[in-house]
Motif scaffolding. Structure first.
Motif, short mmCIF file in Angstrom:
data_model
loop_
_atom_site.label_atom_id
_atom_site.label_comp_id
_atom_site.label_asym_id
_atom_site.label_seq_id
_atom_site.Cartn_x
_atom_site.Cartn_y
_atom_site.Cartn_z
N MET A 1 -3.67 0.16 39.75
CA MET A 1 -3.38 1.71 39.65
C MET A 1 -2.71 1.81 38.43
O MET A 1 -1.91 1.30 37.79
N THR A 2 -3.07 3.08 37.62
CA THR A 2 -2.58 3.55 36.06
C THR A 2 -1.22 4.27 36.85
O THR A 2 -1.22 4.81 37.73
N SER A 23 5.83 12.17 46.85
CA SER A 23 5.43 12.05 48.12
C SER A 23 3.80 11.43 48.03
O SER A 23 3.38 10.54 48.78
N GLY A 24 2.95 12.02 47.51
CA GLY A 24 1.49 11.61 47.07
C GLY A 24 1.39 10.23 46.67
O GLY A 24 0.74 9.35 47.10
N VAL A 25 2.44 9.93 45.78
CA VAL A 25 2.53 8.47 45.12
C VAL A 25 2.83 7.49 46.09
O VAL A 25 2.22 6.45 46.43
N SER A 26 3.87 7.99 46.86
CA SER A 26 4.40 6.89 47.96
C SER A 26 3.22 6.80 49.05
O SER A 26 3.16 5.66 49.63
N ALA A 27 2.48 8.05 49.30
CA ALA A 27 1.36 7.61 50.30
C ALA A 27 0.17 6.75 49.75
O ALA A 27 -0.26 5.96 50.79
N LEU A 28 0.06 6.68 48.69
CA LEU A 28 -0.95 5.91 48.05
C LEU A 28 -0.51 4.53 48.19
O LEU A 28 -1.13 3.43 48.37
N PHE A 29 0.59 4.36 48.21
CA PHE A 29 1.32 2.63 48.27
C PHE A 29 1.76 2.34 49.93
O PHE A 29 2.57 1.48 49.87
N GLU A 65 5.05 4.29 38.06
CA GLU A 65 4.24 2.99 37.68
C GLU A 65 4.37 1.68 38.52
O GLU A 65 5.58 1.27 38.63
N PRO A 66 3.30 1.36 38.99
CA PRO A 66 3.25 0.14 39.80
C PRO A 66 3.45 -1.14 38.98
O PRO A 66 2.88 -1.21 37.83
N ARG A 67 4.22 -1.89 39.41
CA ARG A 67 4.20 -3.30 38.64
C ARG A 67 4.76 -4.25 39.66
O ARG A 67 4.94 -4.14 40.98
N PRO A 68 4.70 -5.77 39.42
CA PRO A 68 4.68 -6.67 40.52
C PRO A 68 5.97 -6.67 41.34
O PRO A 68 6.07 -6.87 42.35
N ASP A 69 7.24 -6.07 40.67
CA ASP A 69 8.45 -6.25 41.42
C ASP A 69 8.71 -4.94 41.76
O ASP A 69 9.73 -4.92 42.74
N GLY A 70 7.48 -3.97 42.08
CA GLY A 70 7.73 -2.71 42.92
C GLY A 70 7.34 -1.42 42.12
O GLY A 70 6.87 -1.66 41.01
#
Length: 125
Positions: A1-2, A23-29, A65-70
């Motif tokens: 995800m970008t 909240s929208g980003v949190s829902a995607l994750f 921004e999603p990264r491997p550590d969170g």
């Protein structure tokens, strides 16, 4: 995800828009609701800090921004004009509050005060 970036006017009434975007980003994750609420509280506290420094900001920019550590969340005050703030927020108190809500928090500062709050939500919440 970008990465997701949203810029809003630096005023109290726009904090709700930042909360809703987060909240929208949190829902995607698939972030649990209680953790989502913690993030929203962290964003409110960050906004309060950035809006009460020795400058007037024109905009606040939220970047997720999603990264491997969170999930990394950054809130930055942009286009700042120096001025004295009578009710300046205490950065250390704000950092302590935000730190109880996310795994990691960093405050970027200069001579006018804090201009950026960086937070990390752990991977696999």
């Amino acid at each position: 995800m970008t990465p997701m970036t949203l810029t809003v006017p630096a005023r109290e009434e726009w904090v709700l828009v930042l909360r809703m975007a987060l909240s929208g980003v949190s829902a995607l994750f698939d972030v649990p609701v209680d953790v989502m609420e913690d993030l929203n509280t962290a964003i409110e506290e960050s906004c309060d800090l950035l809006l009460h420094q020795d400058y007037t900001a024109e905009t606040l920019t939220l970047c997720c921004e999603p990264r491997p550590d969170g999930l990394h969340v950054t809130l930055t005050a942009r286009e700042r004009t120096r001025r004295a703030e009578e009710e300046k927020a205490d950065p250390e108190i704000a950092r302590l509050i935000i730190q109880t809500l996310v795994r990691e928090v960093t405050l970027d500062r200069d001579d006018a005060g804090v201009h950026c709050v960086r937070m990390t939500l752990p991977a696999n919440v």
